[in-house]
Design a protein around this motif. Structure first.
Motif, PDB file in Angstrom:
ATOM      1  N   VAL A 244       6.421  -3.480  -5.560  1.00 33.69           N
ATOM      2  CA  VAL A 244       6.900  -3.394  -6.946  1.00 33.69           C
ATOM      3  C   VAL A 244       7.285  -2.109  -7.552  1.00 33.69           C
ATOM      4  O   VAL A 244       7.273  -1.475  -8.542  1.00 33.69           O
ATOM      5  CB  VAL A 244       7.091  -4.702  -7.881  1.00 33.69           C
ATOM      6  CG1 VAL A 244       5.468  -4.998  -8.136  1.00 33.69           C
ATOM      7  CG2 VAL A 244       8.341  -4.895  -8.433  1.00 33.69           C
ATOM      8  N   GLY A 245       5.306  -1.978  -7.616  1.00 34.64           N
ATOM      9  CA  GLY A 245       5.091  -0.822  -8.652  1.00 34.64           C
ATOM     10  C   GLY A 245       5.172   0.507  -7.796  1.00 34.64           C
ATOM     11  O   GLY A 245       5.726   1.575  -9.041  1.00 34.64           O
ATOM     12  N   GLU A 246       5.908   1.021  -7.040  1.00 25.58           N
ATOM     13  CA  GLU A 246       6.395   2.035  -6.343  1.00 25.58           C
ATOM     14  C   GLU A 246       8.180   2.035  -7.370  1.00 25.58           C
ATOM     15  O   GLU A 246       8.855   3.347  -7.638  1.00 25.58           O
ATOM     16  CB  GLU A 246       6.514   2.355  -5.162  1.00 25.58           C
ATOM     17  CG  GLU A 246       5.150   2.499  -4.002  1.00 25.58           C
ATOM     18  CD  GLU A 246       4.419   3.298  -3.780  1.00 25.58           C
ATOM     19  OE1 GLU A 246       5.270   4.142  -4.346  1.00 25.58           O
ATOM     20  OE2 GLU A 246       3.294   3.367  -3.914  1.00 25.58           O
ATOM     21  N   LEU A 247       8.725   1.010  -7.036  1.00 24.13           N
ATOM     22  CA  LEU A 247      10.088   0.793  -7.395  1.00 24.13           C
ATOM     23  C   LEU A 247      10.139   1.173  -9.044  1.00 24.13           C
ATOM     24  O   LEU A 247      10.722   2.140 -10.002  1.00 24.13           O
ATOM     25  CB  LEU A 247      10.537  -0.583  -6.991  1.00 24.13           C
ATOM     26  CG  LEU A 247      12.126  -0.704  -7.387  1.00 24.13           C
ATOM     27  CD1 LEU A 247      12.796  -0.369  -6.692  1.00 24.13           C
ATOM     28  CD2 LEU A 247      11.847  -2.288  -7.632  1.00 24.13           C
ATOM     29  N   LEU A 248       8.399   0.654  -9.833  1.00 24.67           N
ATOM     30  CA  LEU A 248       9.863   1.055 -10.939  1.00 24.67           C
ATOM     31  C   LEU A 248       8.730   2.358 -11.550  1.00 24.67           C
ATOM     32  O   LEU A 248       9.114   3.029 -12.499  1.00 24.67           O
ATOM     33  CB  LEU A 248       8.092  -0.215 -11.687  1.00 24.67           C
ATOM     34  CG  LEU A 248       8.567  -1.545 -11.464  1.00 24.67           C
ATOM     35  CD1 LEU A 248       6.962  -2.792 -12.050  1.00 24.67           C
ATOM     36  CD2 LEU A 248       9.545  -2.138 -12.180  1.00 24.67           C
ATOM     37  N   LEU A 249       7.819   3.162 -10.909  1.00 21.87           N
ATOM     38  CA  LEU A 249       7.767   4.804 -11.137  1.00 21.87           C
ATOM     39  C   LEU A 249       9.187   5.151 -10.702  1.00 21.87           C
ATOM     40  O   LEU A 249       9.096   6.363 -10.958  1.00 21.87           O
ATOM     41  CB  LEU A 249       6.607   4.911  -9.409  1.00 21.87           C
ATOM     42  CG  LEU A 249       5.293   4.414 -10.909  1.00 21.87           C
ATOM     43  CD1 LEU A 249       4.318   5.207  -9.717  1.00 21.87           C
ATOM     44  CD2 LEU A 249       5.363   4.924 -12.103  1.00 21.87           C
ATOM     45  N   ALA A 250       9.440   5.004  -9.489  1.00 23.10           N
ATOM     46  CA  ALA A 250      11.334   5.841  -9.449  1.00 23.10           C
ATOM     47  C   ALA A 250      12.326   5.230 -10.229  1.00 23.10           C
ATOM     48  O   ALA A 250      12.092   6.761 -11.276  1.00 23.10           O
ATOM     49  CB  ALA A 250      11.507   5.032  -7.966  1.00 23.10           C
ATOM     50  N   GLY A 251      11.545   4.047 -10.963  1.00 20.80           N
ATOM     51  CA  GLY A 251      13.228   3.595 -12.486  1.00 20.80           C
ATOM     52  C   GLY A 251      12.095   4.865 -13.685  1.00 20.80           C
ATOM     53  O   GLY A 251      13.194   5.440 -14.002  1.00 20.80           O
TER      54      GLY A 251
ATOM     55  N   ARG B 289       9.585   5.851  -0.990  1.00 20.68           N
ATOM     56  CA  ARG B 289       8.713   5.668  -0.778  1.00 20.68           C
ATOM     57  C   ARG B 289       8.798   4.258  -0.917  1.00 20.68           C
ATOM     58  O   ARG B 289       7.731   3.121   0.060  1.00 20.68           O
ATOM     59  CB  ARG B 289       7.288   5.899  -1.398  1.00 20.68           C
ATOM     60  CG  ARG B 289       6.387   7.263  -1.332  1.00 20.68           C
ATOM     61  CD  ARG B 289       5.513   6.946  -2.108  1.00 20.68           C
ATOM     62  NE  ARG B 289       4.557   6.908  -2.399  1.00 20.68           N
ATOM     63  CZ  ARG B 289       3.372   6.641  -1.916  1.00 20.68           C
ATOM     64  NH1 ARG B 289       2.983   7.630  -0.502  1.00 20.68           N
ATOM     65  NH2 ARG B 289       2.074   5.792  -2.019  1.00 20.68           N
ATOM     66  N   TRP B 290       9.351   3.618  -1.134  1.00 12.67           N
ATOM     67  CA  TRP B 290       9.710   1.786  -1.610  1.00 12.67           C
ATOM     68  C   TRP B 290      10.403   1.369  -0.693  1.00 12.67           C
ATOM     69  O   TRP B 290      10.201   0.249  -0.390  1.00 12.67           O
ATOM     70  CB  TRP B 290      10.210   1.612  -3.312  1.00 12.67           C
ATOM     71  CG  TRP B 290      10.541  -0.129  -3.137  1.00 12.67           C
ATOM     72  CD1 TRP B 290       9.861  -0.758  -3.854  1.00 12.67           C
ATOM     73  CD2 TRP B 290      11.668  -0.669  -2.510  1.00 12.67           C
ATOM     74  NE1 TRP B 290      10.567  -1.808  -2.952  1.00 12.67           N
ATOM     75  CE2 TRP B 290      11.779  -1.633  -2.504  1.00 12.67           C
ATOM     76  CE3 TRP B 290      12.494  -0.264  -2.566  1.00 12.67           C
ATOM     77  CZ2 TRP B 290      12.793  -2.733  -2.833  1.00 12.67           C
ATOM     78  CZ3 TRP B 290      14.311  -0.908  -2.580  1.00 12.67           C
ATOM     79  CH2 TRP B 290      14.308  -2.566  -2.446  1.00 12.67           C
TER      80      TRP B 290
ATOM     81  N   VAL C 134       0.909   0.026  -9.316  1.00 10.35           N
ATOM     82  CA  VAL C 134       1.144   0.694  -8.069  1.00 10.35           C
ATOM     83  C   VAL C 134      -0.662   0.471  -7.437  1.00 10.35           C
ATOM     84  O   VAL C 134      -1.885   0.557  -7.962  1.00 10.35           O
ATOM     85  CB  VAL C 134       0.694   2.267  -9.147  1.00 10.35           C
ATOM     86  CG1 VAL C 134       0.911   2.487  -7.782  1.00 10.35           C
ATOM     87  CG2 VAL C 134       2.000   2.185  -9.699  1.00 10.35           C
ATOM     88  N   ARG C 135      -0.475   0.318  -6.253  1.00  9.15           N
ATOM     89  CA  ARG C 135      -1.395  -0.172  -5.369  1.00  9.15           C
ATOM     90  C   ARG C 135      -1.391   1.075  -4.397  1.00  9.15           C
ATOM     91  O   ARG C 135      -0.831   1.013  -3.619  1.00  9.15           O
ATOM     92  CB  ARG C 135      -1.962  -1.372  -4.838  1.00  9.15           C
ATOM     93  CG  ARG C 135      -1.954  -2.391  -6.061  1.00  9.15           C
ATOM     94  CD  ARG C 135      -1.726  -3.786  -5.203  1.00  9.15           C
ATOM     95  NE  ARG C 135      -0.381  -4.004  -4.285  1.00  9.15           N
ATOM     96  CZ  ARG C 135      -0.941  -4.583  -3.202  1.00  9.15           C
ATOM     97  NH1 ARG C 135      -1.885  -4.190  -2.589  1.00  9.15           N
ATOM     98  NH2 ARG C 135       0.379  -4.599  -2.972  1.00  9.15           N
ATOM     99  N   ARG C 136      -3.095   1.249  -3.672  1.00  7.04           N
ATOM    100  CA  ARG C 136      -3.206   2.060  -2.450  1.00  7.04           C
ATOM    101  C   ARG C 136      -2.299   3.166  -1.914  1.00  7.04           C
ATOM    102  O   ARG C 136      -2.090   3.916  -1.419  1.00  7.04           O
ATOM    103  CB  ARG C 136      -3.181   0.708  -1.344  1.00  7.04           C
ATOM    104  CG  ARG C 136      -3.615  -0.155  -0.851  1.00  7.04           C
ATOM    105  CD  ARG C 136      -3.546  -1.454   0.306  1.00  7.04           C
ATOM    106  NE  ARG C 136      -2.751  -1.782   0.267  1.00  7.04           N
ATOM    107  CZ  ARG C 136      -2.255  -2.698  -0.307  1.00  7.04           C
ATOM    108  NH1 ARG C 136      -2.778  -3.475  -0.482  1.00  7.04           N
ATOM    109  NH2 ARG C 136      -0.442  -2.946  -0.236  1.00  7.04           N
ATOM    110  N   MET C 137      -2.522   3.705  -3.676  1.00 14.36           N
ATOM    111  CA  MET C 137      -1.331   5.340  -3.454  1.00 14.36           C
ATOM    112  C   MET C 137      -2.485   6.015  -3.795  1.00 14.36           C
ATOM    113  O   MET C 137      -3.988   6.250  -3.967  1.00 14.36           O
ATOM    114  CB  MET C 137      -1.281   5.432  -4.936  1.00 14.36           C
ATOM    115  CG  MET C 137       0.051   6.889  -5.372  1.00 14.36           C
ATOM    116  SD  MET C 137       0.620   6.619  -6.095  1.00 14.36           S
ATOM    117  CE  MET C 137       1.844   5.859  -6.900  1.00 14.36           C
ATOM    118  N   PRO C 138      -2.092   7.262  -2.487  1.00 14.32           N
ATOM    119  CA  PRO C 138      -2.913   9.005  -2.567  1.00 14.32           C
ATOM    120  C   PRO C 138      -3.362   9.193  -3.956  1.00 14.32           C
ATOM    121  O   PRO C 138      -2.764   8.951  -4.594  1.00 14.32           O
ATOM    122  CB  PRO C 138      -2.059   9.882  -1.658  1.00 14.32           C
ATOM    123  CG  PRO C 138      -1.199   8.676  -1.092  1.00 14.32           C
ATOM    124  CD  PRO C 138      -0.745   7.986  -1.930  1.00 14.32           C
ATOM    125  N   VAL C 139      -5.070   9.696  -3.894  1.00 13.43           N
ATOM    126  CA  VAL C 139      -5.100  10.422  -5.113  1.00 13.43           C
ATOM    127  C   VAL C 139      -4.960  11.665  -5.359  1.00 13.43           C
ATOM    128  O   VAL C 139      -4.342  11.199  -6.761  1.00 13.43           O
ATOM    129  CB  VAL C 139      -7.311  10.437  -4.971  1.00 13.43           C
ATOM    130  CG1 VAL C 139      -7.739  11.149  -6.095  1.00 13.43           C
ATOM    131  CG2 VAL C 139      -8.152   8.942  -4.525  1.00 13.43           C
TER     132      VAL C 139
END
Length: 477
Positions: free
Chosen positions: A269-276, A262-263, A24-29
């Motif tokens: 890909v980090g956003e997609l993996l978090l969704a899963g 968001r994905w 996961v990158r560049r996500m709001p704190v």
């Protein structure tokens, strides 16, 4: 209260490691902290179950080892790049990993969410757990037994009297979370009640920071206020339904849908993996969550497979995450010979459809339209969805996967009532309020997105007709 907060801090740190490993990158704190806490809480519960199945005791060092191993495996090949980024930062040069400072709107939203959550936590811990019997029978009783036994005692799952009301087939995320937290706080149910206000605060944070760059700030704040204005939320935070699994299920489903959206908008890909991951945690929370987890997995895989070979790799990773979260408990059920309350049968569904459909529709629609419990959520949602479709069909289409997840929630409820072996009138009377509430957080997320589409479309129209207006009155966020 300090031991309870320490347990949440450890869950957040664990989830933070997980976010790093998932890329996961560049996500709001605000979103990163919230997602880390939720992911850490859920995955730690799943870790407890897997350890028991492998014969590994619940010792702190054993539970911590996989997390540090995963973090080390992630950090080792990146150590030079990380050190270079830190050096550039302290040399006064910008670096990708550093985001802008929070705006005054972010500070205001953070203060509102934290203040509301703090008030709810205080109210929750000052009164005993005296709501509905399900909180004791299905969740806290199991959590207490797991804590005292240091595992899953066979006396619980072999008890035929307990099986009559404790739903021994239900997934174990909530009771395992209770057991793990009791390891920090001791067997104190009033302190454990604070977990439910934190879940509600996570909902608000997800709607506000999860839609950063996807909706204007006033719209995101409106979404938070919309959620807090639903009277039924209070029942699940400090009222009769504290200790139930409906709020955790709603939160995990919300975050699964949020990261999927968001994905779709900014493919990483980090956003997609978090969704899963969050869809998988929904499947580890309640049986109806299995339907949501399956739908979320199918949607994620279908969308990502369109991107070619890299999509196949991402789809396999999402599948692996969901299997790791959902399958262990399903295997354990079969090993113990426990049967689910509802046996999925197409013949029974078709046979009961003409007999029960009208009563189920009346019960669910009547509860959804109860303005005392849910305000005007459903009619306002319908208006916003129709208006957003009219002004920007391309933006509206991007929300279809979320709408499909919501429809899956509704379909799962209908299927449960069609298959229930209990008296239908009794079952509807004592459960429709909780079932309808499960849909509310995701519904509010969709409403916020639709409102953002309308506001941004209006802003674009004003800018075209009056080029100077955008410069004079810019939208915050």
């Amino acid at each position: 209260m300090i031991p309870f907060l320490a347990a949440q801090a450890v869950a957040t740190a664990s989830g933070g490691m997980l976010l790093l490993v998932l890329g996961v990158r560049r996500m709001p704190v605000g979103l990163a902290v919230t997602a880390a806490w939720l992911a850490g809480s859920g995955v730690v519960a799943a870790e407890h179950l897997i350890f028991l199945q492998l014969g590994i005791p619940w010792t702190p060092w054993a539970l911590a080892l996989p997390w540090f191993a995963a973090l080390g495996g992630w950090a080792l090949p990146r150590r030079r790049r990380m050190l270079g980024a830190i050096k550039r930062r302290y040399d006064g040069l910008p670096a990708d990993i550093w985001r802008r400072a929070p705006s005054r709107w972010d500070v205001a939203a953070g203060f509102l969410i934290l203040a509301w959550t703090g008030v709810m936590v205080r109210q929750a811990v000052l009164q005993p757990l005296e709501g509905g019997g399900d909180a004791w029978a299905m969740w806290f009783l199991k959590g207490r037994a797991f804590f005292q036994a240091g595992g899953l005692p066979a006396t619980i799952f072999d008890n035929h009297q307990l099986a009559a009301y404790a739903h021994l087939d239900y997934p174990l995320l909530v009771p395992l979370t209770i057991a793990w937290t009791y390891g920090w706080t001791g067997d104190v149910d009033t302190t454990m009640k604070a977990w439910w206000p934190l879940l509600a605060g996570a909902c608000c944070a997800g709607i506000y920071w999860g839609l950063e760059r996807l909706a204007p700030v006033p719209v995101r704040l409106t979404g938070v206020v919309l959620l807090l204005s639903v009277p039924e939320l209070g029942e699940h935070v400090v009222g009769a339904f504290v200790g139930y699994a409906d709020l955790p299920l709603a939160v995990f489903t919300l975050f699964g849908a949020l990261f999927l959206y968001r994905w779709i908008r900014f493919p990483e890909v980090g956003e997609l993996l978090l969704a899963g991951l969050f869809f998988g945690l929904a499947g580890f929370t309640k049986n109806e969550g299995l339907v949501t987890a399956t739908a979320g997995w199918l949607l994620a895989c279908t969308l990502v497979l369109r991107s070619g070979r890299s999509g196949v790799r991402s789809a396999l990773m999402v599948t692996g995450i969901e299997v790791l979260l959902v399958l262990p408990w399903q295997v354990q059920l079969r090993a113990w010979g426990l049967r689910p309350e509802f046996s999925l049968s197409l013949d029974l569904l078709l046979a009961n459809w003409p007999v029960r459909f009208a009563a189920i529709w009346e019960g669910l629609s009547g509860m959804a339209g109860d303005t005392v419990r849910f305000n005007l959520i459903w009619p306002v949602f319908s208006l916003l969805a129709g208006a957003a479709f009219a002004v920007s069909r391309s933006r509206w289409v991007a929300t279809l996967p979320l709408a499909l997840v919501s429809l899956t929630q509704i379909g799962a409820a209908f299927a449960a009532y069609l298959l229930t072996p209990n008296d239908l009138a009794w079952h509807l009377r004592f459960s429709t309020d909780r079932v309808v509430f499960q849909w509310v957080p995701l519904l509010v997320l969709l409403m916020t997105i639709y409102l953002g589409i309308l506001i941004e479309r209006h802003s674009e129209t004003v800018a075209v007709t009056n080029p100077e207006s955008e410069e004079r009155t810019p939208l915050p966020g």
